[in-house]
Design an enzyme around this catalytic site. Structure first.
Site, PDB file in Angstrom:
ATOM      1  N   GLU A 268      44.056   6.803  36.146  1.00 54.20           N
ATOM      2  CA  GLU A 268      43.114   7.580  36.609  1.00 54.20           C
ATOM      3  C   GLU A 268      43.772   9.227  36.103  1.00 54.20           C
ATOM      4  O   GLU A 268      43.999  10.153  36.970  1.00 54.20           O
ATOM      5  CB  GLU A 268      42.884   7.737  37.919  1.00 54.20           C
ATOM      6  CG  GLU A 268      42.124   6.544  38.622  1.00 54.20           C
ATOM      7  CD  GLU A 268      41.506   6.818  39.950  1.00 54.20           C
ATOM      8  OE1 GLU A 268      41.362   7.881  40.415  1.00 54.20           O
ATOM      9  OE2 GLU A 268      41.360   5.767  40.599  1.00 54.20           O
ATOM     10  N   HIS A 270      43.723  12.888  34.943  1.00 59.00           N
ATOM     11  CA  HIS A 270      42.951  13.986  35.051  1.00 59.00           C
ATOM     12  C   HIS A 270      43.499  15.042  34.445  1.00 59.00           C
ATOM     13  O   HIS A 270      43.285  15.186  33.151  1.00 59.00           O
ATOM     14  CB  HIS A 270      42.658  14.325  36.559  1.00 59.00           C
ATOM     15  CG  HIS A 270      41.764  13.412  37.278  1.00 59.00           C
ATOM     16  ND1 HIS A 270      40.361  13.229  37.091  1.00 59.00           N
ATOM     17  CD2 HIS A 270      42.050  12.105  38.132  1.00 59.00           C
ATOM     18  CE1 HIS A 270      39.906  12.399  37.762  1.00 59.00           C
ATOM     19  NE2 HIS A 270      40.601  11.650  38.423  1.00 59.00           N
ATOM     20  N   GLU A 285      46.123  10.431  39.154  1.00 61.88           N
ATOM     21  CA  GLU A 285      45.625  10.434  40.457  1.00 61.88           C
ATOM     22  C   GLU A 285      46.292   9.363  41.057  1.00 61.88           C
ATOM     23  O   GLU A 285      46.414   9.338  42.397  1.00 61.88           O
ATOM     24  CB  GLU A 285      44.274  10.347  40.626  1.00 61.88           C
ATOM     25  CG  GLU A 285      43.704  11.176  41.988  1.00 61.88           C
ATOM     26  CD  GLU A 285      42.089  11.469  42.017  1.00 61.88           C
ATOM     27  OE1 GLU A 285      41.896  11.813  43.299  1.00 61.88           O
ATOM     28  OE2 GLU A 285      41.655  11.252  41.218  1.00 61.88           O
TER      29      GLU A 285
END
Length: 294
Positions: A268, A270, A285
């Site tokens: 994840e 970001h 994340e």
């Protein structure tokens, strides 16, 4: 493609990180959106964390301010935060209740400019905390990331309106709709070519808009990659995260794309930032910062 990727654990239990910025002190500063904290990763891998509000305050995007401190948005308790490199901090309440500040960037006027997700406004805050808000001419637009352009204005993405906006330091606003329906732009940065570059999380594209509003779109090989954040490097390359593709990707001005698969599945990715030495940092994340040396 493989690359020199180093992993640094900065949190546990799904606390983040989300946003990331290279500070003037050489540290990598990041937000822990679910823990209500801001952290600093040193070159030797050591981590310091600072509570900046309640766990639900939602620190999100972070940037270096004109005063050498780190400024960040608190999306859930609707404040703008400031922390200096020594850890001293302060926060500022916004005039509009429930505004949902998100993207933040330093403007050419020596103030910080930010987006308000929930209020369809662009905000400006001086380093001493004075706030001005500018309503957008569209509703339900979900203004997301923001950056300073080469033309002396601020440029921002309108995620739900499928558009890129421009605001001058005097508050004049223009909106440029994108050609692709459902593009849902999020990240935006100023490129070395004088144009603004953005990523469409909904359409799996990278876009380019000139300061006079001409838009070009470049579909990614993986249209389901969900590109999220983008940053420009000193050598002119663009770097962006592919949240669903689990990659960090570079793009040159002549269109050469290089993808770096992350060494852990479902990471994840970001926020992304590039240091003055060209080293790339991305916030995963799952609780890690990765350092990518091209």
């Amino acid at each position: 493609m493989s690359g020199s990727i180093e992993r640094f654990r900065v949190s546990e239990g799904g606390a983040g990180p989300y946003g990331v910025a290279v500070g003037p002190d050489g540290g990598v500063w990041f937000t822990l959106v679910h823990a209500g904290e801001v952290g600093r990763l040193a070159a030797d891998g050591s981590v310091r964390r600072f509570a900046v509000g309640a766990a639900g305050s939602g620190p999100s995007v972070i940037t270096v301010g004109p005063d050498g401190a780190l400024w960040y948005t608190r999306t859930r308790d609707h404040r703008i935060g400031r922390i200096d490199t020594g850890g001293r901090q302060h926060s500022f309440e916004l005039p509009t209740a429930g505004a949902g500040p998100f993207g933040i960037a330093t403007g050419p006027d020596g103030a910080l400019w930010f987006t308000e997700l929930n209020a369809d406004r662009i905000g400006r805050i001086t380093v001493d905390g004075r706030v001005t808000e500018y309503p957008l001419p569209v509703s339900g637009a979900f203004p997301s990331m923001i950056t300073a352009g080469s033309d002396g204005a601020l440029w921002f993405t309108l995620n739900q309106a499928g558009a890129v906006g421009r605001i001058t330091v005097d508050g004049e606003i223009a909106v440029h709709p994108l050609p692709t329906e459902g593009a849902a732009p999020v990240g935006i940065t100023a490129g070395g070519d004088g144009a603004l570059w953005f990523v469409d999380i909904g359409a799996g594209q990278v876009g380019r808009i000139t300061v006079d509003g001409r838009v070009t779109e470049y579909p990614l090989p993986d249209r389901a990659a969900r590109p999220h954040a983008v940053a420009a490097a000193p050598d002119g390359r663009l770097w962006f995260t592919e949240w669903a593709g689990n990659r960090i990707v570079s793009l040159t001005a002549d269109g050469r794309r290089t993808g770096y698969d992350l060494p852990v599945p479902a990471a994840e990715p970001h926020g992304i930032a590039v240091g003055p030495d060209g080293v790339v940092y991305a916030a995963l994340e799952i609780g890690e910062i990765v350092r990518l040396t091209p």
